[in-house]
Design an enzyme around this catalytic site. Structure first.
Site, PDB file in Angstrom:
ATOM      1  N   HIS A  47       0.606  -1.266   0.052  1.00 46.93           N
ATOM      2  CA  HIS A  47       0.091  -0.115  -0.031  1.00 46.93           C
ATOM      3  C   HIS A  47       0.914   1.183   0.038  1.00 46.93           C
ATOM      4  O   HIS A  47       0.507   2.334  -0.413  1.00 46.93           O
ATOM      5  CB  HIS A  47      -1.055   0.224   1.316  1.00 46.93           C
ATOM      6  CG  HIS A  47      -2.009  -0.875   1.531  1.00 46.93           C
ATOM      7  ND1 HIS A  47      -2.948  -1.299   0.137  1.00 46.93           N
ATOM      8  CD2 HIS A  47      -2.466  -1.995   2.157  1.00 46.93           C
ATOM      9  CE1 HIS A  47      -3.550  -2.268   0.476  1.00 46.93           C
ATOM     10  NE2 HIS A  47      -3.275  -2.594   1.660  1.00 46.93           N
TER      11      HIS A  47
ATOM     12  N   HIS B  54      -6.637  -6.873  -0.438  1.00 44.38           N
ATOM     13  CA  HIS B  54      -6.776  -5.604  -0.684  1.00 44.38           C
ATOM     14  C   HIS B  54      -5.939  -5.194  -2.089  1.00 44.38           C
ATOM     15  O   HIS B  54      -4.892  -5.869  -2.336  1.00 44.38           O
ATOM     16  CB  HIS B  54      -6.250  -4.735   0.463  1.00 44.38           C
ATOM     17  CG  HIS B  54      -6.764  -5.325   1.540  1.00 44.38           C
ATOM     18  ND1 HIS B  54      -6.278  -6.165   2.687  1.00 44.38           N
ATOM     19  CD2 HIS B  54      -7.947  -4.998   2.295  1.00 44.38           C
ATOM     20  CE1 HIS B  54      -7.001  -6.403   3.765  1.00 44.38           C
ATOM     21  NE2 HIS B  54      -8.036  -5.916   3.227  1.00 44.38           N
TER      22      HIS B  54
END
Ligand code: ZN
Length: 374
Positions: free
Chosen positions: A146, A185
């Site tokens: 991320h 994710h």
């Protein structure tokens, strides 16, 4: 006859000392939320290593030496500002370094630990490129996928896989590398870092609009200078093994065959597992084994088997160790005969895709025409 080489394991005890402190949930601190340990704590990762140890597998892997990533390595993907910010917070006792979307904690001297995690990913690349191992896994924390050039996010400080890939492109003069990110994710940080780089194909298969919010849609296909360098497969919540297998067979493997990378990176999360508290997917240990097998085989066909996995998410301390054991068995070709007590088999009937699952995969299939031929 094929030469038998081991799988490399980059494990550095100090990365387990990454201090994520108290956690108040995905929202800002509230006086009504009782603090709890962060989901990104040491348990899952240490339990993976413990299971590898007791299964007798660790000693059959090649233990890789880990050095911290240098500033030069980190600056190959991160901005001076981000690096300095992390160093400053780290030297002043730590804190929350996320600029948006909840908490990303860093303890005192956390910079050194984050640099070790990135360095572990680099050591995997070195081992694979030197030919001492077939493939390698960096079992580290904090995770990385991320984190973008300018910020930490979602428990990630530096983008370990992106740093390793940049190192491979630079130091080994590879032409093209690909990412297959199967964390539940979106691999937004990696996508953003290589958005305009046509030497890098970033593929992310994830739960639709889970984290970060509004990120990882089918329409994100790369920047103007590199259209088709990015491919997203945002699956509906509840997707089982059959949906993942269909996505791999119809989209991911064909994309890799068109792009022809010299090296494949898998930001490997186990949070698409059926037990995970931060995802809503249905994969089992056998599913991760199948995905690993497909990537390993395509890597053999395309890039002499060059494959590195970096550890990302996965938050069920019960089942994550067994998912990881399946991946390590498949990477190394060593069967420990340990059965996952939580159930190994997923539902793999591709023919029974639900309409809304089929729709996403068909739409992603249509994006293959964008992928640049290598
Ligand atoms: Zn994740």
């Amino acid at each position: 006859m094929e030469e038998l080489l081991p799988t490399g394991l980059a494990w550095e005890e100090r990365t387990m000392w990454h201090d994520t402190g108290w956690y108040f949930g995905p929202k800002d601190v509230s006086e009504w939320v009782e603090p709890i340990v962060s989901p990104e704590n040491v348990d899952c990762k240490r339990r993976i290593k413990n299971l590898l140890d007791v299964a007798g597998l660790t000693e059959m892997l090649r233990s890789l030496e880990v050095e911290p990533a240098s500033d030069k390595d980190l600056l190959a993907v991160h901005s001076e500002n981000h690096l300095q910010y992390i160093k400053d917070v780290s030297s002043k006792g730590g804190g929350n370094v996320a600029k948006q979307f909840g908490t990303t904690s860093l303890g005192e001297n956390g910079f050194q630990i984050a640099a070790l995690a990135a360095g572990a990913a680099i050591s995997c690349v070195k081992a694979v490129m030197s030919g001492t191992v077939n493939n390698a896994y960096a079992l580290v924390r904090p995770p990385g996928h991320h984190a973008d050039a300018d910020q930490s996010m979602g428990f990630c400080i530096f983008n370990n896989a992106a740093i390793a890939a940049s190192f491979a492109l630079r130091d080994y003069e590879l032409e093209r590398v690909a990412f297959v990110d199967w964390d539940v994710h979106h691999g937004n940080g990696t996508q953003s870092i290589f958005w305009n780089n046509d030497r890098v194909l970033t593929i992310s298969i994830h739960q639709d609009n889970c984290f970060p919010p509004n990120s990882g849609s089918l329409s994100e296909v790369g920047g103007k200078k590199a259209l088709g360098s990015c491919l997203n497969i945002p699956l509906p919540p509840g997707s089982n093994e059959g949906v993942y297998l269909a996505a791999f067979e119809r989209v991911i493997l064909p994309a890799l065959k068109i792009f022809k990378p010299d090296f494949i990176f898998v930001p490997c999360g186990f949070d698409a597992g059926f037990h995970d508290p931060l995802g809503r997917m249905m994969l089992r240990s056998g599913s991760f084994r199948k995905l690993t097998n497909m990537i390993k085989e395509v890597a053999k066909d395309l890039c002499e088997g060059r494959l590195v996995m970096t550890h990302e998410g996965g938050y069920s301390p019960h089942s994550v160790p067994f998912h990881a054991l399946a991946v390590f068995e498949e990477l190394s070709g060593i069967d420990t005969n340990i059965i996952d007590p939580y159930g190994d088999k997923g539902n793999s009937e591709i023919s029974k895709l639900l309409n809304h699952e089929e729709d996403v995969i068909s739409a992603a299939e249509n994006l293959l025409s964008y992928v640049t031929e290598g």
